[in-house]
Design a protein around this motif. Structure first.
Motif, short mmCIF file in Angstrom:
data_model
loop_
_atom_site.label_atom_id
_atom_site.label_comp_id
_atom_site.label_asym_id
_atom_site.label_seq_id
_atom_site.Cartn_x
_atom_site.Cartn_y
_atom_site.Cartn_z
N ASP A 39 17.69 -22.59 -29.99
CA ASP A 39 18.59 -22.89 -28.86
C ASP A 39 19.72 -21.88 -28.75
OD1 ASP A 39 19.25 -24.38 -26.62
OD2 ASP A 39 20.62 -25.69 -27.72
N PRO A 42 19.52 -18.90 -23.17
CA PRO A 42 19.07 -19.76 -22.06
C PRO A 42 17.71 -19.32 -21.53
CG PRO A 42 20.79 -18.26 -21.31
CD PRO A 42 20.68 -18.08 -22.80
N GLU A 43 16.89 -20.30 -21.21
CA GLU A 43 15.56 -20.01 -20.68
C GLU A 43 15.63 -19.20 -19.39
OE1 GLU A 43 11.50 -22.42 -19.32
OE2 GLU A 43 13.23 -23.50 -20.12
N GLU A 44 16.67 -19.46 -18.59
CA GLU A 44 16.83 -18.75 -17.32
C GLU A 44 16.99 -17.24 -17.54
OE1 GLU A 44 18.55 -21.35 -18.26
OE2 GLU A 44 17.81 -22.93 -16.93
N VAL A 46 15.78 -15.49 -20.09
CA VAL A 46 14.46 -14.97 -20.48
C VAL A 46 13.58 -14.79 -19.25
CG1 VAL A 46 12.34 -15.50 -21.75
CG2 VAL A 46 14.58 -15.95 -22.80
N LYS A 47 13.59 -15.78 -18.36
CA LYS A 47 12.78 -15.69 -17.14
C LYS A 47 13.25 -14.55 -16.24
CE LYS A 47 11.24 -20.50 -16.96
NZ LYS A 47 9.85 -20.11 -17.25
N GLU A 50 11.78 -11.43 -17.64
CA GLU A 50 10.34 -11.39 -17.35
C GLU A 50 10.09 -11.00 -15.89
OE1 GLU A 50 8.48 -14.62 -20.51
OE2 GLU A 50 9.22 -15.34 -18.57
N THR A 61 11.57 -19.43 -33.51
CA THR A 61 12.91 -19.71 -34.00
C THR A 61 12.92 -19.97 -35.50
OG1 THR A 61 12.73 -22.08 -33.54
CG2 THR A 61 13.59 -20.68 -31.78
N TYR A 294 26.26 -20.04 -21.95
CA TYR A 294 25.28 -21.03 -22.39
C TYR A 294 25.51 -21.45 -23.84
CZ TYR A 294 20.79 -22.97 -23.87
OH TYR A 294 19.82 -23.79 -24.41
#
Length: 351
Positions: A39, A42-44, A46-47, A50, A61, A294
């Motif tokens: 954690d 943030p996933e955002e 990473v996206k 990409e 992790t 984040y």
């Protein structure tokens, strides 16, 4: 014969058209295998990387630095390209042949770093690493579960000043360092007599504790009421506090540790070009600000700080004032003398 040639030409033209019209992968497309704390991004973000590169990021992790290093030394250094490692592990990993020297020519955004982080004590001149985030280690507690002030390591090490059930952080250098600080030593001392005193202090504390836990687990158990306090990392506390306002954080009066987590490129890892592109992506001010917002940890990217919300910029837990920072130490790379800490930790965990 002419018909045969015509058909061959027709087929060739059709294949050429298909090739020209077929969607092309984005430049640099591939897979980046990334090993990080849980954690911690943030996933955002990473996206977004990409989408910009056409690459895929596969994230794994770890819960402790010891587990991370053991994993890499067992052969995973050929599986991952990029790792976020504690500052005091950087030179050790380099000595053990895990890291490639940093190619700064691939990092146009390196200039965005605060001058202090361009020449940090744990990796002078950034020979092997790039700062990711920084923070402090202190005391996390639920104010409704403690029965007294939480401002000293005495809450762990003095039975008369214990304010509630506590956990010991399952992280060797931080936990031994807390005992050393309480005894009046540097967290980096290798004096055998000092380490012996710290060992006895920790063994006694272990007997009064409710066990060991990693950083995230410790906070979850405090939130659940299984424990009242633990050593913890500043940003983890601020994240968890969004779930429960009763959670508090304090730097002990004896001082504590200031640390930087750093990005390192593995020497034998795949897709190293992608690793550099991802590092440079995270050094861009808007991305560094998103990462800091984040995680609630401080960014080493000076140009990102004005982009943070005011409540984060002015939070003394995120950016400690100078009088607090003066009492903080970096955990240093101890070279072969780390074996002294390993011995203490083994004995503490075994008792």
């Amino acid at each position: 014969m002419r018909r045969g040639i015509f058909l061959l030409l027709l087929v060739a033209l059709v294949l050429l058209g298909v090739f020209l019209l077929w969607p092309k992968p984005a430049r640099g497309a591939g897979t980046l295998y990334f090993l990080n704390w849980a954690d911690y991004i943030p996933e955002e973000l990473v996206k977004k990387f990409e989408a910009e590169t056409g690459a895929k990021v596969v994230l794994d992790t770890f819960e402790s630095p010891e587990a991370m290093l053991a994993k890499l030394k067992a052969g995973a250094d050929q599986e991952f390209s990029l790792v976020v490692a504690p500052d005091y592990y950087v030179l050790q990993m380099a000595r053990e042949g895990l890291l490639a020297p940093l190619d700064k020519g691939r990092l146009a955004n390196l200039k965005n770093l605060d001058p202090f982080f361009q020449n940090p004590p744990y990796d002078p001149g950034l020979q092997y690493s790039v700062p990711y985030l920084w923070g402090t280690t202190g005391l996390a507690y639920r104010e409704d579960l403690v029965r007294g002030p939480v401002d000293s390591y005495a809450v762990f090490f003095d039975p008369g000043r214990q304010v509630g059930p506590f956990l010991l952080l399952d992280e060797m250098r931080e936990t031994i360092g807390a005992a050393l600080k309480y005894l009046g030593y540097s967290v980096n001392t290798t004096d055998p007599a000092a380490l012996e005193k710290a060992k006895e202090l920790l063994i006694a504390a272990k007997g009064r504790s409710v066990g060991f836990a990693g950083g995230v687990e410790a906070l979850n158990r405090i939130l659940a009421g299984d424990a009242a306090l633990s050593l913890a990392y500043s940003g983890d506390v601020l994240q968890a506090r969004q779930e429960d306002e009763r959670l508090r954080y304090a730097i002990p009066k004896e001082g504590g540790t200031l640390w930087t987590d750093a990005m390192v490129v593995l020497k034998r890892g795949p897709a190293q070009e992608l690793a550099y592109r991802f590092i440079d992506f995270l050094l861009a001010p808007e991305n560094a600000a998103a990462l800091a917002e984040y995680t609630r940890y401080a960014t080493p990217v000076a140009a990102a700080i004005p982009l943070l919300p005011q409540e984060i910029r002015q939070d003394p837990v995120v950016f400690p004032p100078e009088e607090v920072r003066a009492k903080l130490e970096y955990l240093k790379d101890l070279g072969p003398e780390i074996a002294l800490f390993d011995r203490v930790w083994t004995e503490v965990k075994a008792r």
